[in-house]
Design an enzyme around this catalytic site. Structure first.
Site, PDB file in Angstrom:
ATOM      1  N   SER A 141       0.861  -1.188   0.000  1.00  0.00           N
ATOM      2  CA  SER A 141       0.000   0.000   0.000  1.00  0.00           C
ATOM      3  C   SER A 141       0.889   1.226   0.000  1.00  0.00           C
ATOM      4  O   SER A 141       2.050   1.176   0.432  1.00  0.00           O
ATOM      5  CB  SER A 141      -0.887   0.014   1.255  1.00  0.00           C
ATOM      6  N   TYR A 154      -1.510  -1.523  10.590  1.00  0.00           N
ATOM      7  CA  TYR A 154      -1.765  -1.689   9.156  1.00  0.00           C
ATOM      8  C   TYR A 154      -0.629  -1.087   8.330  1.00  0.00           C
ATOM      9  O   TYR A 154      -0.054  -1.753   7.449  1.00  0.00           O
ATOM     10  CB  TYR A 154      -3.091  -1.040   8.768  1.00  0.00           C
TER      11      TYR A 154
END
Length: 265
Positions: A141, A154
């Site tokens: 990401s 995350y």
């Protein structure tokens, strides 16, 4: 029995979102697919993928557990085929102050996003090396480029995947096996709802990227053997490039404005 003539691609997190679109991209480009996810949506995804003419195997497993990854690996071996491609895409998010979040949720995120990715890659890689060919795609990401306040584990998990992918790729050298890291930005999937981020500026964005377009970018980078691709819009590429000249505290402060609960207001 006639041996399969189509190569095999394995895609995790394939019941929806980017994983679902990756599986479709493989199927429409001459691959049979083995897809894995935990939820019942996987069955519907499998039926749709069969409409492309690909042979589809669906494996419902909890990849946040050691046994779940082993069960998936057993299913891969049961095909009698070495995957030509492995797309390690399964992942979850947890939102909110780390000190307040449920510890079990945080540890499950680490188990799914990090541990299972290492586990599955390590299981599949030796057979690719023995054959001298293979492609591995890791879904990271743009959150990997800096600290992620209110999504601390995350962002850290995605930074791990980016580093892990780059390191293993370098180790593999000219073996014929490549590793590509896909770094999407905010994408129009169910991620923000599941991570309870709908009240954040990120979650409330109206112009999120199309998961089909992100999957296309990831697939093409994988097939071209590229080390890394920033998925989605130009906005994501600009953010990733700009992060190279920012200090970690500055990046953390900027990210906070996008991920803090209530920031959508």
């Amino acid at each position: 029995m006639t041996a399969p003539t189509r190569p095999l691609a394995v895609v995790t997190g394939a019941s929806s979102g980017i994983g679902r679109e990756l599986a479709d991209r493989f199927a429409r480009n001459g691959f049979d697919v083995l897809i894995a996810a935990e939820d019942a949506e996987l069955d519907a995804a499998a039926r749709e993928l069969e409409g492309t003419g690909a042979a589809v195997t669906a494996v419902r497993v909890d990849l946040a557990t050691y046994d779940g990854v082993e069960e998936l690996y057993d299913a891969i071996r049961a095909t009698g085929r070495t995957p030509e491609a492995l797309a390690v895409n399964a992942g979850v998010g947890v939102s909110g102050p780390f000190a307040d979040n449920d510890l079990a949720d945080e540890l499950r995120l680490v188990n799914l996003n990090v541990t299972s990715a290492v586990h599955l890659t390590r299981r599949v890689l030796p057979a690719m090396l023995e054959r001298g060919a293979g492609r591995i795609l890791l879904t990271s990401s743009i959150a990997a480029v800096g600290p992620g306040p209110f999504q601390a584990t995350y962002a850290a998990s995605k930074a791990f995947l980016r580093s892990f992918g780059g390191a293993v790729r370098e180790e593999l050298g000219d073996t014929g096996v490549t590793v590509t890291t896909l770094m999407p930005g905010p994408t129009d999937t169910g991620f923000f709802e599941r991570a309870e981020m709908e009240d954040t500026r990120f979650g409330a964005m109206e112009n999120k990227d199309d998961p089909a377009e992100v999957a296309r970018q990831g697939f093409e980078a994988l097939m071209a053997g590229k080390p890394e691709v920033v998925g989605g819009s130009l906005r994501n590429k600009v953010q990733t490039t700009a992060s190279r000249v920012m200090s970690e505290p500055v990046k953390a402060e900027m990210q906070r404005k996008l991920t803090e609960p209530g920031s959508a207001d």
